[in-house]
Design an enzyme around this catalytic site. Structure first.
Site, PDB file in Angstrom:
ATOM      1  N   GLY A   9      51.528  35.010  41.360  1.00 33.69           N
ATOM      2  CA  GLY A   9      51.508  35.315  39.951  1.00 33.69           C
ATOM      3  C   GLY A   9      52.478  35.014  38.964  1.00 33.69           C
ATOM      4  O   GLY A   9      53.062  35.308  38.023  1.00 33.69           O
ATOM      5  N   SER A  11      51.440  32.819  36.832  1.00 29.81           N
ATOM      6  CA  SER A  11      50.795  32.813  35.132  1.00 29.81           C
ATOM      7  C   SER A  11      50.700  33.912  34.697  1.00 29.81           C
ATOM      8  O   SER A  11      50.495  33.808  33.257  1.00 29.81           O
ATOM      9  CB  SER A  11      48.776  32.689  35.271  1.00 29.81           C
ATOM     10  OG  SER A  11      48.195  34.257  35.932  1.00 29.81           O
ATOM     11  N   GLY A  13      53.547  37.162  32.161  1.00 30.44           N
ATOM     12  CA  GLY A  13      54.830  36.954  31.375  1.00 30.44           C
ATOM     13  C   GLY A  13      56.045  36.448  32.514  1.00 30.44           C
ATOM     14  O   GLY A  13      56.641  35.950  31.683  1.00 30.44           O
ATOM     15  N   GLY A  15      55.974  36.412  36.184  1.00 29.84           N
ATOM     16  CA  GLY A  15      55.793  34.774  36.353  1.00 29.84           C
ATOM     17  C   GLY A  15      56.421  34.002  35.616  1.00 29.84           C
ATOM     18  O   GLY A  15      57.067  32.127  36.747  1.00 29.84           O
ATOM     19  N   SER A 135      59.626  47.474  40.631  1.00 28.09           N
ATOM     20  CA  SER A 135      58.741  48.104  39.034  1.00 28.09           C
ATOM     21  C   SER A 135      60.106  50.246  38.789  1.00 28.09           C
ATOM     22  O   SER A 135      60.274  50.452  40.187  1.00 28.09           O
ATOM     23  CB  SER A 135      57.658  49.719  38.919  1.00 28.09           C
ATOM     24  OG  SER A 135      57.960  49.977  37.680  1.00 28.09           O
ATOM     25  N   TYR A 148      50.557  53.221  41.353  1.00 25.67           N
ATOM     26  CA  TYR A 148      51.026  51.943  41.477  1.00 25.67           C
ATOM     27  C   TYR A 148      52.869  52.727  41.585  1.00 25.67           C
ATOM     28  O   TYR A 148      53.320  51.357  42.150  1.00 25.67           O
ATOM     29  CB  TYR A 148      50.810  51.757  40.050  1.00 25.67           C
ATOM     30  CG  TYR A 148      52.152  50.471  38.943  1.00 25.67           C
ATOM     31  CD1 TYR A 148      51.863  49.007  39.518  1.00 25.67           C
ATOM     32  CD2 TYR A 148      53.460  51.127  38.469  1.00 25.67           C
ATOM     33  CE1 TYR A 148      52.025  48.023  38.859  1.00 25.67           C
ATOM     34  CE2 TYR A 148      54.085  49.680  38.185  1.00 25.67           C
ATOM     35  CZ  TYR A 148      53.426  48.432  38.376  1.00 25.67           C
ATOM     36  OH  TYR A 148      54.319  47.644  37.483  1.00 25.67           O
TER      37      TYR A 148
END
Length: 240
Positions: A9, A11, A13, A15, A135, A148
């Site tokens: 990931g 690409s 924010g 990462g 998270s 999630y």
């Protein structure tokens, strides 16, 4: 001696900031991405001044084929940072079977498969470092982000368990649990909603992506040599 880190990931924010932070620390980097080739090209240009080996790898980590493609392009490896994934917002009863499957595969099943396939390289080296970007919702749960929260909680259980199994082999495994971070993921909220959210955070603002990256940099460094199986909360005091 060269050291190599895989960032999934890259690409996104968070990462991208992790890649920049690790490059400053002298890491050569595999930059995984799925669809956002333009962001990876911009990131690679930003990393050029560091004169490191920067290797982009395109792969869909919701599929077995994508996992195999990623793993087959990894040669020397010292660290993995899992920062890929997406959130789905809405009532749990309204989630489609496809959404349930994709969240599980991208956040849990396939990252675990990647770890399983790359662990032998770490064992041969006698060291290794793995960090999951989880998270706050994996710690405390959130309405309207039930699945999630579930997959992020599963990541934390995996980290705690595998860390005990690999510790004596010199392999450390930890997780970072951000709160609200200024990334594209927050774009679904209105300005009024973001203001209400900010009022709930004791520090009084959202995190910057580089603040998450700084913690990853620490966890991949010798400064954290006695830390494994831990969840580092980076949430401005929102959840303790």
């Amino acid at each position: 001696m060269k050291k190599f880190a895989l960032i999934t990931g890259a690409s996104g924010g968070i990462g991208k900031e992790i890649a920049l932070s690790l490059a400053k620390d002298g890491w050569n980097i595999y930059l995984h991405y799925h669809q956002n080739r333009n962001e990876i090209e911009v990131l690679m240009r930003s990393l050029q001044p560091f004169s490191l080996e920067i290797i982009p790898i395109q792969a869909d980590l919701s599929s077995d084929e994508g996992v195999q493609k990623l793993v087959s392009n990894i040669f020397s490896i010292d660290a993995i940072v899992f920062s890929s994934g997406q959130a789905v917002y809405g009532l749990f009863q309204d989630l489609s079977e496809m959404e349930l499957d994709q969240l599980w595969e991208v956040h849990v099943k396939n990252p675990i498969k990647i770890v399983q396939k790359l662990l032998p390289k770490f064992y041969r080296l006698g060291h290794g470092n793995i960090v999951f970007i989880s998270s706050i919702w994996g710690q405390t749960g959130a309405a309207c982000e039930v699945m999630y929260s579930t997959v992020k909680g599963a990541q934390l259980s995996f980290v705690k368990s595998l860390a005990k199994e690999t510790a004596r082999s010199g392999i450390r495994i930890n997780a970072v649990a951000p709160g609200a971070v200024e990334t594209h993921m927050m774009s679904r909220f209105s300005q009024d909603e973001l203001e209400l959210l900010t009022e709930e955070i004791p520090i009084g603002r959202l995190a910057k992506p580089y603040e998450i990256a700084n913690v990853v940099s620490f966890l991949l460094s010798e400064k954290s040599s006695y830390i494994t199986g831990q969840i580092l909360s980076v949430n401005g005091g929102w959840y303790t």
